[in-house]
Scaffold this active site. Structure first.
Site, PDB file in Angstrom:
ATOM      1  N   LYS A  43      -4.542  -2.978   5.801  1.00  0.00           N
ATOM      2  CA  LYS A  43      -3.284  -3.728   6.160  1.00  0.00           C
ATOM      3  C   LYS A  43      -3.188  -4.338   7.493  1.00  0.00           C
ATOM      4  O   LYS A  43      -2.316  -4.691   7.873  1.00  0.00           O
ATOM      5  CB  LYS A  43      -2.113  -2.496   5.890  1.00  0.00           C
ATOM      6  CG  LYS A  43      -2.260  -1.620   5.016  1.00  0.00           C
ATOM      7  CD  LYS A  43      -1.948  -2.556   3.401  1.00  0.00           C
ATOM      8  CE  LYS A  43      -1.515  -1.700   2.358  1.00  0.00           C
ATOM      9  NZ  LYS A  43      -1.130  -2.154   0.982  1.00  0.00           N
TER      10      LYS A  43
HETATM   11  C1  LIG Z   1      -6.430   3.330   0.957  1.00  0.00           C
HETATM   12  C2  LIG Z   1      -5.353   2.343   0.019  1.00  0.00           C
HETATM   13  N1  LIG Z   1      -5.751   2.102  -0.816  1.00  0.00           N
HETATM   14  C3  LIG Z   1      -5.330   0.665  -1.315  1.00  0.00           C
HETATM   15  C4  LIG Z   1      -4.139   0.139  -2.020  1.00  0.00           C
HETATM   16  C5  LIG Z   1      -3.923  -0.427  -1.875  1.00  0.00           C
HETATM   17  O1  LIG Z   1      -3.286  -1.981  -1.936  1.00  0.00           O
HETATM   18  P1  LIG Z   1      -2.358  -2.483  -2.124  1.00  0.00           P
HETATM   19  O2  LIG Z   1      -0.933  -2.231  -1.209  1.00  0.00           O
HETATM   20  O3  LIG Z   1      -2.905  -4.132  -1.348  1.00  0.00           O
HETATM   21  O4  LIG Z   1      -2.089  -2.863  -3.368  1.00  0.00           O
HETATM   22  C6  LIG Z   1      -3.244   0.308  -0.317  1.00  0.00           C
HETATM   23  C7  LIG Z   1      -1.825   0.797   0.201  1.00  0.00           C
HETATM   24  O5  LIG Z   1      -1.562   0.776   0.984  1.00  0.00           O
HETATM   25  C8  LIG Z   1      -4.178   1.999   0.681  1.00  0.00           C
HETATM   26  O6  LIG Z   1      -3.243   1.925   1.732  1.00  0.00           O
END
Ligand SMILES: Cc1ncc(COP(=O)(O)O)c(C=O)c1O
Length: 332
Positions: free
Chosen positions: A48
């Site tokens: 992120k």
């Molecule tokens: C630990 C984790 N894995 C996967 C995701 C999924 O990513 P995206 O928000 O880009 O779909 C997030 C999103 O917050 C996350 O915090």
């Protein structure tokens, strides 16, 4: 991050340019080669950081975010820690609103460590009535966010209406979320593989990762399969016991992403299987990653078996395991 860099201007320069790593032991004998991108190596410990920097810099560029203003977001974790990190480097205050039910002490502590204020917002069971009322615009909940953050998002919306000294990042509908992955994560994957891959696997929270990467990969080669990972079982607000453990993987987003036709397939993974695989990633590959990474890798092994030798599957390890150590169910 430029891996040849000797002196960085700030920690923001260390975001991204994360190499791909071959799964030698977990990937042995499963068929296709599996390459993972350990995104927990980003400065605040998750993928992120990419979107936090771009969302903030875009807001600065268009004048929506100016010195002295605060950054706000409804978040259960990684977007909050990443925004808090970028806000700290750039000198903004950050206020995070987390749904009380899924608030994670470690991620809350990380946000506070970066100087953010974190407020837990009580949430009520989701009802069909909520669909279409979130984000203030009568927009479908699956477009603008998972059900779990509906009330925290309402708090952000109210604050945004009342005050002009803050900027709401709106991760679920901010185009920079997708752009960061299309122009960053995906380009790195294409460079590092020289465009040679057959499938990309990613869990879906906001959908930013899978949509952004898919857009760039499909443009490069429309035959690359895009596989979304969702938690098995009901993703619901009614009973906290039923709420899937895999943090970051969302409820209510898959239908919208899937209907975009850019995702070829969805694989469901149980919490237990995701956690077991996350443990194996540490024990067998030295990768200290969280549960959604486990889910991504497990789904990748399924795809690798189907594709067979000579093909290549790429996935991401979105965050670090250190933020889950406190969670009882995560320990064996
Ligand atoms: C630990 C984790 N894995 C996967 C995701 C999924 O990513 P995206 O928000 O880009 O779909 C997030 C999103 O917050 C996350 O915090």
């Amino acid at each position: 991050m430029d891996r040849n860099m000797k002196i960085a201007n700030s920690m923001l320069d260390l975001i991204g340019q994360i190499p791909l790593v071959r799964l030698n032991r977990i990937g042995q004998g499963v068929g296709a080669e599996i390459l993972v991108k350990p995104e927990f190596l980003n400065p605040s410990g998750s993928i992120k950081d990419r979107i936090a920097r771009l969302m903030i810099e875009q807001a600065e560029a268009c004048g929506a975010l100016k010195a002295g203003m605060a950054v706000i977001e409804a978040t259960t974790g990684n977007t909050g820690t990443a925004l808090a990190f970028v806000a700290a480097v750039k000198g903004y205050c950050m206020r995070a609103f987390s749904p009380a039910m899924v608030a994670n002490r470690s991620r809350t502590a990380i946000m506070i460590a970066f100087g953010a204020a974190v407020q837990a917002v009580d949430i009520e069971p989701y009802t069909a009535h909520d669909q279409g009322n979130n984000d203030g615009g009568g927009v479908d909940a699956s477009v603008h966010g998972g059900h779990v953050e509906l009330l925290p998002r309402q708090v952000c919306l109210d604050l945004e209406k009342e005050r002009n000294d803050l900027w709401w990042a709106r991760q679920f509908s901010n185009p920079s979320n997708v752009a960061a992955h299309r122009d960053g994560t995906a380009q790195e994957i294409l460079d590092m593989t020289e465009g040679q891959l057959d499938a990309f696997v990613a869990s879906v929270g906001t959908g930013g990762t899978i949509l952004g990467v898919a857009q760039a990969l499909k443009q490069h080669n429309p035959h690359i399969s895009i596989i979304a990972v969702e938690p098995a079982g009901k993703a619901m607000m009614g009973d906290p016991e039923d709420y899937p453990m895999i943090p970051g993987i969302s409820d209510g987003i898959i239908p919208q992403i899937f209907s975009s036709k850019i995702v070829d397939r969805v694989i469901s993974i149980t919490d237990k299987d995701a956690i077991d695989m996350a443990h194996q990633l540490a024990e067998l590959e030295g990768m200290f990653c969280g549960m959604s990474s486990g889910a991504n890798v497990l789904a990748s092994t399924m795809v690798a078996r189907e594709l067979g030798v000579g093909k290549r599957v790429v996935t991401v390890l979105p965050d670090s395991r250190d933020r889950y150590l406190e969670v009882e169910k995560y320990t064996t």
